[in-house]
Enzyme design. Sequence first.
Site, PDB file in Angstrom:
ATOM      1  N   TYR A  16       1.960   0.168  -1.019  1.00  8.63           N
ATOM      2  CA  TYR A  16       2.458   1.094   0.005  1.00  8.63           C
ATOM      3  C   TYR A  16       2.768   2.461  -0.617  1.00  8.63           C
ATOM      4  O   TYR A  16       2.503   3.505  -0.011  1.00  8.63           O
ATOM      5  CB  TYR A  16       3.703   0.528   0.692  1.00  8.63           C
ATOM      6  CG  TYR A  16       3.417  -0.593   1.660  1.00  8.63           C
ATOM      7  CD1 TYR A  16       2.517  -0.433   2.711  1.00  8.63           C
ATOM      8  CD2 TYR A  16       4.050  -1.828   1.539  1.00  8.63           C
ATOM      9  CE1 TYR A  16       2.250  -1.456   3.606  1.00  8.63           C
ATOM     10  CE2 TYR A  16       3.789  -2.864   2.434  1.00  8.63           C
ATOM     11  CZ  TYR A  16       2.888  -2.672   3.461  1.00  8.63           C
ATOM     12  OH  TYR A  16       2.631  -3.687   4.337  1.00  8.63           O
ATOM     13  N   ASP A 115      -1.747 -11.926   2.123  1.00 11.71           N
ATOM     14  CA  ASP A 115      -0.595 -12.461   1.380  1.00 11.71           C
ATOM     15  C   ASP A 115       0.533 -12.855   2.323  1.00 11.71           C
ATOM     16  O   ASP A 115       1.178 -13.894   2.134  1.00 11.71           O
ATOM     17  CB  ASP A 115      -0.088 -11.421   0.368  1.00 11.71           C
ATOM     18  CG  ASP A 115      -1.110 -11.096  -0.711  1.00 11.71           C
ATOM     19  OD1 ASP A 115      -2.054 -11.876  -0.890  1.00 11.71           O
ATOM     20  OD2 ASP A 115      -0.949 -10.044  -1.358  1.00 11.71           O
TER      21      ASP A 115
END
Length: 200
Positions: A16, A115
């Site tokens: 991110y 994930d």
Amino acid sequence: WIETWSFFETIHSRSYTHIIRNIYPNPSKVFDEMLDVKQILECGNDIAFYYDDLIQNNNYATNKKEHKRSLYMCLMSANALEGIRFYVSFACSWAFAELKKMEGNAKIIKFIARDENTHLAGTTVMIKRLLEEDPQIAKIAKEEEKHATNLFIKVIEQEKQWAEYLFSNGSMIGLNETILKQYIEWIGSKRMRAVGLISP
């Protein structure tokens, strides 16, 4: 399994950060102002509450049942986190890729979503096994059914508020606030049923 989960969350955090640094000319402004966004702050506080409660019980547990209660509620919170939160943002990232924009970002998000699905499956299995193997936790689940249901409903509502925030200045081709809200209600109900809760 928990150590591996933690390892992947570190990768997500760095991913991110990488995305933000590549999108914004001044990424530090985004990082500095992130906690000024009411929707982000509320989500963070709600997530932290159950983890903090479990940490407190891990360190100072004197009542075994209360310790199990905090473990159960923390797992339910983690399940809602991994299975519902972020999915509005995921959908937006993939919609950009459909429009041939920020495709690299969408590829990274695709791996993060993969994930999150693994973490969702893990917490779902842990919750189910605890309910099957520990009669006291099964009893706690009955006692906390309303609390756990409200936890999931609040997560769903916060994601809907996030959709409102993201589209407060308009929609994009193929995606809007209404579609995202319907999607979150659908996925939220599915997640609730998976851990034995009745969706609204």
